[in-house]
Write a protein that holds these residues in place. Structure first.
Motif, mmCIF file in Angstrom:
data_model
loop_
_atom_site.group_PDB
_atom_site.id
_atom_site.type_symbol
_atom_site.label_atom_id
_atom_site.label_comp_id
_atom_site.label_asym_id
_atom_site.label_seq_id
_atom_site.Cartn_x
_atom_site.Cartn_y
_atom_site.Cartn_z
ATOM 1 N N GLU A 553 0.845 -1.187 0.000
ATOM 2 C CA GLU A 553 0.000 0.000 0.000
ATOM 3 C C GLU A 553 0.887 1.246 0.000
ATOM 4 O OE1 GLU A 553 -3.029 0.118 2.980
ATOM 5 O OE2 GLU A 553 -3.200 -2.063 3.064
ATOM 6 N N LEU A 554 0.537 2.228 -0.826
ATOM 7 C CA LEU A 554 1.254 3.497 -0.873
ATOM 8 C C LEU A 554 0.336 4.603 -0.383
ATOM 9 C CD1 LEU A 554 3.022 3.221 -4.356
ATOM 10 C CD2 LEU A 554 3.913 2.581 -2.121
ATOM 11 N N ILE A 581 -4.515 6.616 0.103
ATOM 12 C CA ILE A 581 -3.912 5.288 0.066
ATOM 13 C C ILE A 581 -4.307 4.582 -1.222
ATOM 14 C CG2 ILE A 581 -3.734 3.069 1.254
ATOM 15 C CD1 ILE A 581 -4.612 4.521 3.818
ATOM 16 N N SER A 582 -3.332 3.985 -1.885
ATOM 17 C CA SER A 582 -3.606 3.161 -3.071
ATOM 18 C C SER A 582 -3.232 1.713 -2.793
ATOM 19 C CB SER A 582 -2.815 3.678 -4.281
ATOM 20 O OG SER A 582 -1.422 3.610 -4.050
ATOM 21 N N ASP A 583 -3.869 0.785 -3.520
ATOM 22 C CA ASP A 583 -3.657 -0.658 -3.345
ATOM 23 C C ASP A 583 -3.941 -1.111 -1.914
ATOM 24 O OD1 ASP A 583 -3.127 -1.567 -5.895
ATOM 25 O OD2 ASP A 583 -0.990 -1.152 -5.773
ATOM 26 N N LEU A 584 -5.043 -0.640 -1.368
ATOM 27 C CA LEU A 584 -5.444 -1.004 -0.010
ATOM 28 C C LEU A 584 -5.576 -2.522 0.122
ATOM 29 C CD1 LEU A 584 -6.589 0.090 2.785
ATOM 30 C CD2 LEU A 584 -8.840 -0.279 1.757
ATOM 31 N N ILE A 585 -5.002 -3.082 1.210
ATOM 32 C CA ILE A 585 -5.085 -4.513 1.485
ATOM 33 C C ILE A 585 -6.221 -4.761 2.470
ATOM 34 C CG2 ILE A 585 -3.909 -6.519 2.458
ATOM 35 C CD1 ILE A 585 -1.274 -5.286 1.562
ATOM 36 N N GLN A 607 -6.493 -9.198 -0.079
ATOM 37 C CA GLN A 607 -6.451 -8.757 -1.475
ATOM 38 C C GLN A 607 -6.227 -7.256 -1.536
ATOM 39 O OE1 GLN A 607 -9.927 -9.979 -3.671
ATOM 40 N NE2 GLN A 607 -9.905 -12.059 -2.861
ATOM 41 N N ASN A 608 -5.647 -6.795 -2.647
ATOM 42 C CA ASN A 608 -5.591 -5.360 -2.928
ATOM 43 C C ASN A 608 -6.933 -4.956 -3.518
ATOM 44 O OD1 ASN A 608 -2.402 -6.257 -3.735
ATOM 45 N ND2 ASN A 608 -2.673 -4.484 -2.409
ATOM 46 N N VAL A 609 -7.730 -4.220 -2.740
ATOM 47 C CA VAL A 609 -9.111 -3.941 -3.151
ATOM 48 C C VAL A 609 -9.286 -2.574 -3.807
ATOM 49 C CG1 VAL A 609 -10.050 -5.460 -1.376
ATOM 50 C CG2 VAL A 609 -9.729 -3.035 -0.870
ATOM 51 N N GLY A 610 -8.288 -1.679 -3.746
ATOM 52 C CA GLY A 610 -8.462 -0.374 -4.393
ATOM 53 C C GLY A 610 -7.851 0.750 -3.581
ATOM 54 N N ASN A 611 -8.506 1.905 -3.589
ATOM 55 C CA ASN A 611 -7.973 3.120 -2.980
ATOM 56 C C ASN A 611 -8.825 3.562 -1.798
ATOM 57 O OD1 ASN A 611 -6.071 3.189 -5.119
ATOM 58 N ND2 ASN A 611 -7.549 4.282 -6.412
ATOM 59 N N ALA A 612 -8.234 4.387 -0.947
ATOM 60 C CA ALA A 612 -8.943 4.881 0.233
ATOM 61 C C ALA A 612 -8.376 6.239 0.628
ATOM 62 C CB ALA A 612 -8.816 3.895 1.395
ATOM 63 N N THR A 613 -9.164 6.990 1.375
ATOM 64 C CA THR A 613 -8.706 8.240 1.976
ATOM 65 C C THR A 613 -8.969 8.186 3.471
ATOM 66 O OG1 THR A 613 -10.850 9.298 1.559
ATOM 67 C CG2 THR A 613 -9.120 9.616 -0.090
ATOM 68 N N ALA A 614 -8.121 8.860 4.233
ATOM 69 C CA ALA A 614 -8.299 8.972 5.679
ATOM 70 C C ALA A 614 -7.898 10.374 6.086
ATOM 71 C CB ALA A 614 -7.452 7.937 6.411
ATOM 72 N N GLN A 615 -8.680 10.972 6.963
ATOM 73 C CA GLN A 615 -8.360 12.300 7.450
ATOM 74 C C GLN A 615 -8.926 12.473 8.851
ATOM 75 O OE1 GLN A 615 -10.036 12.359 4.179
ATOM 76 N NE2 GLN A 615 -11.953 11.893 5.214
ATOM 77 N N GLY A 616 -8.459 13.499 9.535
ATOM 78 C CA GLY A 616 -8.952 13.747 10.882
ATOM 79 C C GLY A 616 -8.266 14.940 11.497
ATOM 80 N N ASP A 645 -12.074 10.246 10.014
ATOM 81 C CA ASP A 645 -12.989 9.891 8.934
ATOM 82 C C ASP A 645 -12.187 9.184 7.859
ATOM 83 O OD1 ASP A 645 -15.313 9.650 7.497
ATOM 84 O OD2 ASP A 645 -15.122 11.593 6.519
ATOM 85 N N SER A 646 -12.796 8.274 7.140
ATOM 86 C CA SER A 646 -12.115 7.565 6.056
ATOM 87 C C SER A 646 -13.151 7.013 5.085
ATOM 88 C CB SER A 646 -11.239 6.425 6.610
ATOM 89 O OG SER A 646 -12.013 5.506 7.343
ATOM 90 N N LYS A 647 -12.662 6.659 3.900
ATOM 91 C CA LYS A 647 -13.546 6.113 2.870
ATOM 92 C C LYS A 647 -12.750 5.192 1.966
ATOM 93 C CE LYS A 647 -16.384 7.405 -1.106
ATOM 94 N NZ LYS A 647 -16.851 8.531 -1.971
ATOM 95 N N VAL A 648 -13.269 3.977 1.752
ATOM 96 C CA VAL A 648 -12.698 3.024 0.805
ATOM 97 C C VAL A 648 -13.506 3.127 -0.482
ATOM 98 C CG1 VAL A 648 -12.147 0.611 0.356
ATOM 99 C CG2 VAL A 648 -11.958 1.521 2.688
#
Length: 768
Positions: A553-554, A581-585, A607-616, A645-648
């Protein structure tokens, strides 16, 4: 596989508006009015204009034996170290570590802003920064990563010198810190002779535990200081669990299965921890530090359980009662050598050599019986895991005349793991096609360069670049794995003071970090569901297996913080963070055709399921009441509030958050030292609100609110003797969780209830 990619995105508009409003409002509320600052400067810098009458009054008071209260505030405090650091850093010293008499390091960390822990209240658990679990938080011991199997709960707080929390990654400490880094520093050698002895006991429910430690500071010969610490502990605990499983038909909403499982487990653990530090001067400007570290622990557990099922269930009742017993040992030995040399006034060399090994053995025996108490199945599982590792790190630093401080480093480490496992069912081996032994190795090489400088008296800046490559291999006969990943991470930090002598400052960071797949995620041998070991299983009780094709994950990150430092060592701060975040596991449950069964099985596989964001945003205040209000008592307040807060992206909402991340956390604490008696006392409340989580299209979960209240009383009998009383989790409450899974025809819900208990203790602390 080689991965070198960059991701960049901006936070959502609503989040930016909220953060901007909070950050801009915070300094206005915290800043001292200009008139007050002017008066303060006047009182500090102006010469005394006291009249002769005032001077005479002072002399009279002195002659009468009146003593004036004098308060000394040190400049090298934890807060001062935090203030002068260019990158955002929180430092927790020995006094704060020991204040509440915690039995584990994770219980200490839970009171820090943005830090949460897993597990039931009062029991510690895995440590997470920003609520992000699963390896997003980098844990270091004396600046070094620890081998698998090591837990912070293996380390008594008595052995700690300080805890350093870095919210954003740096080139020197490594970029495997998407959420941040926690560096645990063991006791350092002192130049004075001293003995510290601590002995205590605690009780949780009907279980009693004990611990003792001895720290010796002395010198070998005339100029070789050392410190030696040994800790002994014996812990006993009881865990009760109740879980109810309900299956509902999706078409008719009719209840088709109702199971209630209860269990009671008694755990007994004994541990010994030894560490030392010896500083050997070799020549002027040259020294060698030797740091051995040993952990040895063993434990046993016994569990009894019962499963009841309502008549007419969709599946036969798998068993009625269970009895199991387990045992395990963990041993870790490491030796760290650090050579430092001052080449000249501007150049230093630092070389660290670390090596060691660990042994982790487990054995469990589980019996299942039917309603007539006739035996149904016996499962016998044994593992023997041995790991040897070593590392070599070199660093050169040079201070230039133009205020630049350059550091360059090279790191290499290698580890080899040999794991033997035997799983028997009714005396016959299972999963034989994967072999009983798994041999794996990993090598990591990294190089970095960083520059820290002061463009002006108001600005401090930091720029770093780190390249890191990790190769993981497994030579198992039937489950070979080879995985290589490399990441280039640029890092920028800056601190700005509006005025050279200002007590206010702003911080900002632009960073790149990553999380590599763990060895367990890459090469894990399948683990079979205990409830449905043969035939077909259910989505709510899947088997588990690894995935050798995982990418790292990057994460691209941004931080913005405001800090206001008070006269008496307090501070008020607000910190905003954002990660893309990219390549979320994530572990995904799917129906698979597997080699270990002649029927399709539900399998949970990362699995690598996609991208996500996290903030707070993380708000913190450490103040004394007499700083805020005239004539108030000097009560120390420590409070913090964090909102996450976060979102996949690839998971449907709502509640498509990062796994394990709550909506926030809060701590409220205060302590006070009596002026006329040698007694200080205080308390704290830690709150983590409950939350719902959507894991995938067919999986969701929820966690209940977690509240932990602690209190302490410290009696200083004399300068050498203290008695500490502590009450942890003094308002115990049950820890609730729910998991939901959907297949083609049913909704399967499991509700779990884990009670917690009050823990009280007393400890004697001697300085000899």
């Amino acid at each position: 596989m080689t991965f070198t990619r960059s991701t960049s995105t901006a936070p959502r508009h609503q989040t930016l508006v909220l953060v901007a409003a909070l950050v801009l409002a915070f300094p206005a509320a915290a800043q001292t009015p200009p008139a007050a600052n002017a008066l303060k400067d006047q009182a500090t810098d102006a010469p005394s204009d006291a009249s002769p009458k005032d001077a005479k009054a002072d002399r009279d008071a002195k002659d009468a034996g009146t003593l004036k209260r004098v308060e000394v505030i040190g400049n090298n405090s934890d807060v001062e170290q935090r203030r002068t650091s260019t990158a955002s850093r929180i430092v927790i010293g020995k006094e704060e570590i020991e204040r509440y008499g915690d039995s584990s390091v994770s219980e200490v960390l839970k009171r820090l802003p943005g830090v949460t822990t897993g597990g039931r209240p009062g029991r510690g658990g895995d440590v997470r920064m920003r609520g992000m679990g699963g390896g997003y938080t980098q844990i270091l011991l004396n600046g070094e990563r620890m081998p698998p199997g090591f837990s912070l709960d293996n380390l008594p707080p008595d052995q700690l010198e300080r805890i350093e929390v870095m919210r954003a990654p740096t080139a020197e400490f490594g970029a495997r810190a998407v959420a941040g880094t926690i560096n645990i520093v063991l006791k350092e050698a002192l130049k004075k002779t001293a003995n510290e002895v601590r002995a205590g006991t605690s009780t949780e429910g009907d279980q009693t535990s004990a611990n003792a430690s001895w720290t010796r500071n002395n010198k070998i010969a005339e100029n070789i200081p050392y410190t030696f610490t040994v800790s002994l502990n014996r812990s006993n605990s009881r865990d009760d669990n109740e879980s109810r499983t309900l299956w509902t038909d999706l078409a008719t909403d009719a209840l088709v299965l109702d199971q209630l499982a209860t269990s009671t487990t008694f755990n007994h653990r004994t541990g010994v921890n030894v560490n030392a530090r010896v500083q050997i001067p070799l020549s002027p400007g040259e020294s060698l530090t030797v740091m051995p570290f040993v952990i040895s622990g063993s434990g046993t557990s016994t569990t009894t359980g019962r499963l009841t099922q309502a008549p007419g269930g969709a599946v036969p009742q798998p068993y009625a009662t269970t009895a199991s017993e387990g045992s395990g040992t963990f041993k870790l030995t490491r030796a760290n050598l650090q050579w430092q040399k001052r080449v000249d006034d501007a150049t230093r060399l630092d070389v660290r050599l670390n090596g060691g090994g660990s042994l982790n053995t487990t054995h469990s025996l589980r019996y299942e019986f039917d309603t007539s108490n006739a035996p149904l199945r016996v499962t016998d599982d044994s593992t023997d895991t041995r790991e040897n590792n070593w590392s070599l790190n070199g660093k050169a630093s040079r201070q230039l005349e133009n205020e630049h401080s350059l550091v360059a480093g090279l790191e290499y480490d290698s580890s080899v793991r040999r794991q033997g496992r035997t799983t028997l069912q009714d005396g016959l081996p299972i999963l034989t096609e994967f072999g009983d032994d798994v041999n794996a190795s990993s090598q990591r090489i990294a190089t970095y360069v960083q520059d820290e400088w002061n463009p002006s008296k108001q600005i401090s800046a930091y720029a770093g670049l780190r390249w890191e490559s990790i190769t993981t291999k497994s030579d198992s006969d039937n489950y070979a794995v080879s995985n290589t990943s490399s990441v280039l991470t640029p890092l920028l930090h800056a601190t700005w003071k509006p005025d050279e002598k200002s007590r206010n400052q702003w911080r900002s960071s632009l960073t790149r970090s990553y999380k590599a797949a763990s060895l367990q995620e890459l090469i894990a041998r399948p683990s079979i569901s205990q409830r449905y070991p043969t035939g077909a299983n259910e989505i709510s009780s899947p088997d588990r297996a690894g995935n050798p094709n995982l990418n790292p994950e990057l994460a691209s990150g941004f931080e913005l913080a405001y800090e206001h430092y008070l006269d008496k060592g307090g501070l008020i701060s607000a910190n905003f963070f954002y990660r893309r975040i990219s390549d979320l596991i994530r572990s995904v449950v799917a129906l698979e055709t597997v080699s270990w069964s002649n029927q399709q099985r539900w399998v949970s596989r990362p699995q690598n399921v996609g991208n996500a964001t996290a903030q707070g945003i993380e708000l913190e205040a450490k103040v004394r009441l007499d700083e805020m209000f005239t004539n108030a008592l000097p009560v120390a307040l420590r409070t913090n509030l964090s909102v996450f807060d976060s979102k996949v992206d690839q998971v449907p909402g709502p509640n498509n958050r990062l796994e394990g991340q709550p909506r926030g956390t809060a701590n409220i604490g205060a302590d006070y030292k009596l002026r006329n008696l040698p007694i200080s006392f205080g308390g704290t409340i830690n709150i983590t609100p409950g939350y719902d989580l959507q894991i995938s299209d067919n999986q969701s979960s929820s966690m209940g609110t977690k509240v932990v209240a602690d209190a302490f009383l410290l009696w200083s009998v004399n300068r050498e003797t203290q008695v500490r009383f502590n009450v942890n989790n003094f308002a115990p409450r049950d820890y609730l969780s729910t998991s939901t899974a959907l297949n083609d025809t049913q909704r399967q819900v499991t509700e779990s209830n884990n009670p917690s208990r009050l823990n009280w203790g007393v400890r004697l602390e001697l300085k000899l």
